[in-house]
Design a protein around this motif. Structure first.
Motif, PDB file in Angstrom:
ATOM      1  N   GLN A 126       0.854  -1.197   0.000  1.00 53.21           N
ATOM      2  CA  GLN A 126       0.000   0.000   0.000  1.00 53.21           C
ATOM      3  C   GLN A 126       0.892   1.250   0.000  1.00 53.21           C
ATOM      4  O   GLN A 126       0.636   2.221  -0.706  1.00 53.21           O
ATOM      5  CB  GLN A 126      -0.915   0.001   1.239  1.00 53.21           C
ATOM      6  CG  GLN A 126      -1.813   1.220   1.351  1.00 53.21           C
ATOM      7  CD  GLN A 126      -2.862   1.303   0.256  1.00 53.21           C
ATOM      8  OE1 GLN A 126      -3.389   0.286  -0.178  1.00 53.21           O
ATOM      9  NE2 GLN A 126      -3.162   2.513  -0.204  1.00 53.21           N
ATOM     10  N   ALA A 127       1.956   1.185   0.787  1.00 53.49           N
ATOM     11  CA  ALA A 127       2.902   2.302   0.863  1.00 53.49           C
ATOM     12  C   ALA A 127       3.509   2.561  -0.511  1.00 53.49           C
ATOM     13  O   ALA A 127       3.578   3.708  -0.975  1.00 53.49           O
ATOM     14  CB  ALA A 127       3.993   1.989   1.880  1.00 53.49           C
ATOM     15  N   GLN A 128       3.921   1.492  -1.159  1.00 55.80           N
ATOM     16  CA  GLN A 128       4.544   1.623  -2.480  1.00 55.80           C
ATOM     17  C   GLN A 128       3.598   2.321  -3.453  1.00 55.80           C
ATOM     18  O   GLN A 128       4.008   3.182  -4.237  1.00 55.80           O
ATOM     19  CB  GLN A 128       4.911   0.212  -3.000  1.00 55.80           C
ATOM     20  CG  GLN A 128       5.755   0.210  -4.246  1.00 55.80           C
ATOM     21  CD  GLN A 128       7.160   0.743  -4.005  1.00 55.80           C
ATOM     22  OE1 GLN A 128       7.710   0.582  -2.919  1.00 55.80           O
ATOM     23  NE2 GLN A 128       7.728   1.391  -4.993  1.00 55.80           N
ATOM     24  N   TYR A 129       2.347   1.979  -3.368  1.00 54.03           N
ATOM     25  CA  TYR A 129       1.317   2.568  -4.242  1.00 54.03           C
ATOM     26  C   TYR A 129       1.238   4.088  -4.037  1.00 54.03           C
ATOM     27  O   TYR A 129       0.911   4.837  -4.947  1.00 54.03           O
ATOM     28  CB  TYR A 129      -0.021   1.895  -3.912  1.00 54.03           C
ATOM     29  CG  TYR A 129      -1.204   2.397  -4.679  1.00 54.03           C
ATOM     30  CD1 TYR A 129      -1.285   2.249  -6.066  1.00 54.03           C
ATOM     31  CD2 TYR A 129      -2.273   3.003  -4.020  1.00 54.03           C
ATOM     32  CE1 TYR A 129      -2.380   2.698  -6.769  1.00 54.03           C
ATOM     33  CE2 TYR A 129      -3.376   3.465  -4.720  1.00 54.03           C
ATOM     34  CZ  TYR A 129      -3.423   3.310  -6.099  1.00 54.03           C
ATOM     35  OH  TYR A 129      -4.512   3.758  -6.791  1.00 54.03           O
ATOM     36  N   MET A 130       1.572   4.525  -2.814  1.00 51.53           N
ATOM     37  CA  MET A 130       1.465   5.952  -2.491  1.00 51.53           C
ATOM     38  C   MET A 130       2.824   6.657  -2.529  1.00 51.53           C
ATOM     39  O   MET A 130       2.951   7.795  -2.083  1.00 51.53           O
ATOM     40  CB  MET A 130       0.816   6.111  -1.105  1.00 51.53           C
ATOM     41  CG  MET A 130      -0.581   5.498  -1.075  1.00 51.53           C
ATOM     42  SD  MET A 130      -1.497   5.726   0.466  1.00 51.53           S
ATOM     43  CE  MET A 130      -0.426   5.030   1.672  1.00 51.53           C
ATOM     44  N   GLY A 131       3.840   5.970  -3.026  1.00 52.05           N
ATOM     45  CA  GLY A 131       5.168   6.577  -3.127  1.00 52.05           C
ATOM     46  C   GLY A 131       5.908   6.619  -1.804  1.00 52.05           C
ATOM     47  O   GLY A 131       6.855   7.403  -1.626  1.00 52.05           O
ATOM     48  N   ILE A 132       5.467   5.757  -0.884  1.00 56.41           N
ATOM     49  CA  ILE A 132       6.099   5.709   0.444  1.00 56.41           C
ATOM     50  C   ILE A 132       6.931   4.435   0.553  1.00 56.41           C
ATOM     51  O   ILE A 132       6.498   3.369   0.106  1.00 56.41           O
ATOM     52  CB  ILE A 132       5.022   5.717   1.554  1.00 56.41           C
ATOM     53  CG1 ILE A 132       4.253   7.039   1.539  1.00 56.41           C
ATOM     54  CG2 ILE A 132       5.626   5.457   2.938  1.00 56.41           C
ATOM     55  CD1 ILE A 132       3.044   7.071   2.461  1.00 56.41           C
ATOM     56  N   ALA A 133       8.110   4.574   1.155  1.00 57.28           N
ATOM     57  CA  ALA A 133       8.968   3.408   1.374  1.00 57.28           C
ATOM     58  C   ALA A 133       8.941   3.024   2.844  1.00 57.28           C
ATOM     59  O   ALA A 133       8.939   3.887   3.725  1.00 57.28           O
ATOM     60  CB  ALA A 133      10.397   3.735   0.962  1.00 57.28           C
ATOM     61  N   LEU A 134       8.923   1.716   3.079  1.00 49.98           N
ATOM     62  CA  LEU A 134       9.078   1.185   4.435  1.00 49.98           C
ATOM     63  C   LEU A 134      10.425   0.462   4.470  1.00 49.98           C
ATOM     64  O   LEU A 134      10.619  -0.488   3.699  1.00 49.98           O
ATOM     65  CB  LEU A 134       7.965   0.169   4.731  1.00 49.98           C
ATOM     66  CG  LEU A 134       6.723   0.619   5.503  1.00 49.98           C
ATOM     67  CD1 LEU A 134       6.065   1.781   4.808  1.00 49.98           C
ATOM     68  CD2 LEU A 134       5.747  -0.524   5.654  1.00 49.98           C
ATOM     69  N   HIS A 135      11.339   0.925   5.300  1.00 50.78           N
ATOM     70  CA  HIS A 135      12.603   0.194   5.441  1.00 50.78           C
ATOM     71  C   HIS A 135      12.576  -0.524   6.794  1.00 50.78           C
ATOM     72  O   HIS A 135      12.693   0.099   7.844  1.00 50.78           O
ATOM     73  CB  HIS A 135      13.805   1.152   5.331  1.00 50.78           C
ATOM     74  CG  HIS A 135      15.116   0.443   5.180  1.00 50.78           C
ATOM     75  ND1 HIS A 135      16.148   0.934   4.417  1.00 50.78           N
ATOM     76  CD2 HIS A 135      15.564  -0.727   5.700  1.00 50.78           C
ATOM     77  CE1 HIS A 135      17.175   0.093   4.483  1.00 50.78           C
ATOM     78  NE2 HIS A 135      16.839  -0.918   5.272  1.00 50.78           N
ATOM     79  N   HIS A 136      12.385  -1.837   6.721  1.00 55.55           N
ATOM     80  CA  HIS A 136      12.259  -2.670   7.930  1.00 55.55           C
ATOM     81  C   HIS A 136      13.632  -2.853   8.566  1.00 55.55           C
ATOM     82  O   HIS A 136      14.627  -2.987   7.858  1.00 55.55           O
ATOM     83  CB  HIS A 136      11.669  -4.032   7.564  1.00 55.55           C
ATOM     84  CG  HIS A 136      10.381  -3.929   6.808  1.00 55.55           C
ATOM     85  ND1 HIS A 136       9.161  -3.895   7.426  1.00 55.55           N
ATOM     86  CD2 HIS A 136      10.122  -3.809   5.476  1.00 55.55           C
ATOM     87  CE1 HIS A 136       8.207  -3.781   6.513  1.00 55.55           C
ATOM     88  NE2 HIS A 136       8.762  -3.720   5.326  1.00 55.55           N
ATOM     89  N   MET A 137      13.667  -2.904   9.884  1.00 57.61           N
ATOM     90  CA  MET A 137      14.961  -3.054  10.579  1.00 57.61           C
ATOM     91  C   MET A 137      14.877  -4.065  11.729  1.00 57.61           C
ATOM     92  O   MET A 137      14.106  -3.870  12.674  1.00 57.61           O
ATOM     93  CB  MET A 137      15.392  -1.704  11.184  1.00 57.61           C
ATOM     94  CG  MET A 137      15.749  -0.653  10.170  1.00 57.61           C
ATOM     95  SD  MET A 137      16.054   0.938  10.975  1.00 57.61           S
ATOM     96  CE  MET A 137      14.391   1.519  11.249  1.00 57.61           C
ATOM     97  N   ALA A 138      15.697  -5.119  11.605  1.00 62.93           N
ATOM     98  CA  ALA A 138      15.838  -6.039  12.733  1.00 62.93           C
ATOM     99  C   ALA A 138      16.837  -5.460  13.747  1.00 62.93           C
ATOM    100  O   ALA A 138      16.836  -5.862  14.910  1.00 62.93           O
ATOM    101  CB  ALA A 138      16.331  -7.390  12.237  1.00 62.93           C
ATOM    102  N   GLY A 139      17.655  -4.532  13.287  1.00 62.79           N
ATOM    103  CA  GLY A 139      18.660  -3.912  14.155  1.00 62.79           C
ATOM    104  C   GLY A 139      18.032  -2.931  15.125  1.00 62.79           C
ATOM    105  O   GLY A 139      18.180  -1.716  14.987  1.00 62.79           O
ATOM    106  N   VAL A 140      17.308  -3.492  16.067  1.00 67.49           N
ATOM    107  CA  VAL A 140      16.645  -2.682  17.097  1.00 67.49           C
ATOM    108  C   VAL A 140      16.719  -3.465  18.410  1.00 67.49           C
ATOM    109  O   VAL A 140      16.531  -4.685  18.418  1.00 67.49           O
ATOM    110  CB  VAL A 140      15.173  -2.368  16.700  1.00 67.49           C
ATOM    111  CG1 VAL A 140      14.359  -3.617  16.447  1.00 67.49           C
ATOM    112  CG2 VAL A 140      14.477  -1.488  17.731  1.00 67.49           C
TER     113      VAL A 140
END
Ligand SMILES: Cc1cc2nc3c(=O)[nH]c(=O)nc-3n(C[C@H](O)[C@H](O)[C@H](O)COP(=O)(O)O)c2cc1C
Length: 201
Positions: A126-140
Motif C-alpha cells: 500500500q505504501a509503495q502505491y502511495m510513493g512511500i517506502a518502508l525500510h524494515h529493521m531487525a537492528g533494534v
C-alpha cells in the motif's frame, strides 16, 4: 532526470519473470524526502495492514509509531543499532512492529509472527502505491523498546521501520551508505527455494 529518480530507476528488480509493478519497484532506501507522512496516507497504511489474513482472524499485529521531532521518536531512535541510527534517525516517521504472543485462551499463538509479517506485506505494498517506502529493521534493541514504551510481555517488539516518501537526496548519506544505496539488488534463484513434489537432498 533528477538524482533521486535515477536511484529509484536503478533499484527496480531485475526480474526473471514479469511481476506486479509495485513489487518490482519496491526497495529499502536509506534516504527519504524531507516531508511529513500525510495523516490520510498513514491511515491508509494501517487500513492495508488491518485487512491482512491472519490465523483464526486473531489479528495479532500492533504498531507503535512516532513522527520526527517528538520524544517518542527519539525513544525509538535510541533503540536502533548504531548502523541503523546513521540513516534511520532522519526518517520522517519511525514505527515499531509488535505481535501479541498469545491466543484468547492464553496459549502461545504460534502463527502470530507470520501474521504480523503478512500485515506488513500489505502495508508495504500500500505504501509503495502511495510513493512511500518502508525500510524494515531487525537492528533494534527490542527489549529496550519494550521497556521504554511499557509494553507488557504478552507482546513482542519485532522490528523498527523507517517510513518516508521515496525521493530522498543521495548526498545526504555518507559515502559508505551511498555505495550501499547504489548496490545491485540480488536474489536467490527460484530453484533454491521452491521445490516441486519433494524436499531437495
Ligand atoms: C525483517 C527485516 C529486517 C531488516 N533489518 C534491517 C536492518 O536492521 N538494517 C537495514 O539497513 N536493513 C534491514 N532490512 C532491509 C533488508 O536488508 C533488505 O530488505 C534486503 O537487503 C533486500 O533489499 P531490498 O528491500 O531493497 O530489496 C531488513 C529487512 C527485513 C524484512
Amino acid at each position: 532526470m533528477t538524482a533521486p529518480e535515477q536511484v529509484q530507476l536503478e533499484n527496480i528488480a531485475d526480474c526473471d519473470y514479469e511481476i506486479f509493478a509495485l513489487l518490482k519497484q519496491r526497495y529499502s532506501p536509506r534516504t527519504f524526502k524531507e516531508e511529513k507522512i500525510k495523516k490520510q496516507h498513514l491511515n491508509q497504511l494501517f487500513e492495508a495492514a488491518r485487512w491482512a489474513a491472519s490465523s483464526n482472524n486473531l489479528q495479532p499485529w500492533r504498531f507503535l509509531y512516532a513522527e520526527q521531532n517528538t520524544d517518542a521518536y527519539e525513544k525509538i531512535v535510541s533503540c536502533l543499532s548504531e548502523e541503523n541510527k546513521k540513516w534511520a534517525s532522519k526518517a520522517p516517521l519511525l514505527m515499531l512492529s509488535i505481535f501479541k504472543q498469545t491466543n484468547p485462551d492464553g496459549k502461545e499463538n504460534f502463527h502470530a509472527l507470520h501474521d504480523l509479517g503478512l500485515s506488513l506485506g500489505n502495508m508495504t505494498m500500500q505504501a509503495q502505491y502511495m510513493g512511500i517506502a518502508l525500510h524494515h529493521m531487525a537492528g533494534v534493541d527490542w527489549k529496550k523498546a519494550q521497556e521504554l514504551f511499557h509494553i507488557s510481555n504478552d507482546y513482542h517488539v519485532t522490528t523498527a521501520i523507517a517510513v518516508g516518501y521515496y525521493g530522498g537526496e543521495l548526498d545526504k548519506l555518507s559515502e559508505e551508505l551511498q555505495i550501499e544505496e547504489m548496490k545491485e539488488r540480488k536474489r536467490m534463484q527460484q530453484s533454491e527455494f521452491a521445490f516441486m513434489n519433494k524436499w531437495p537432498d
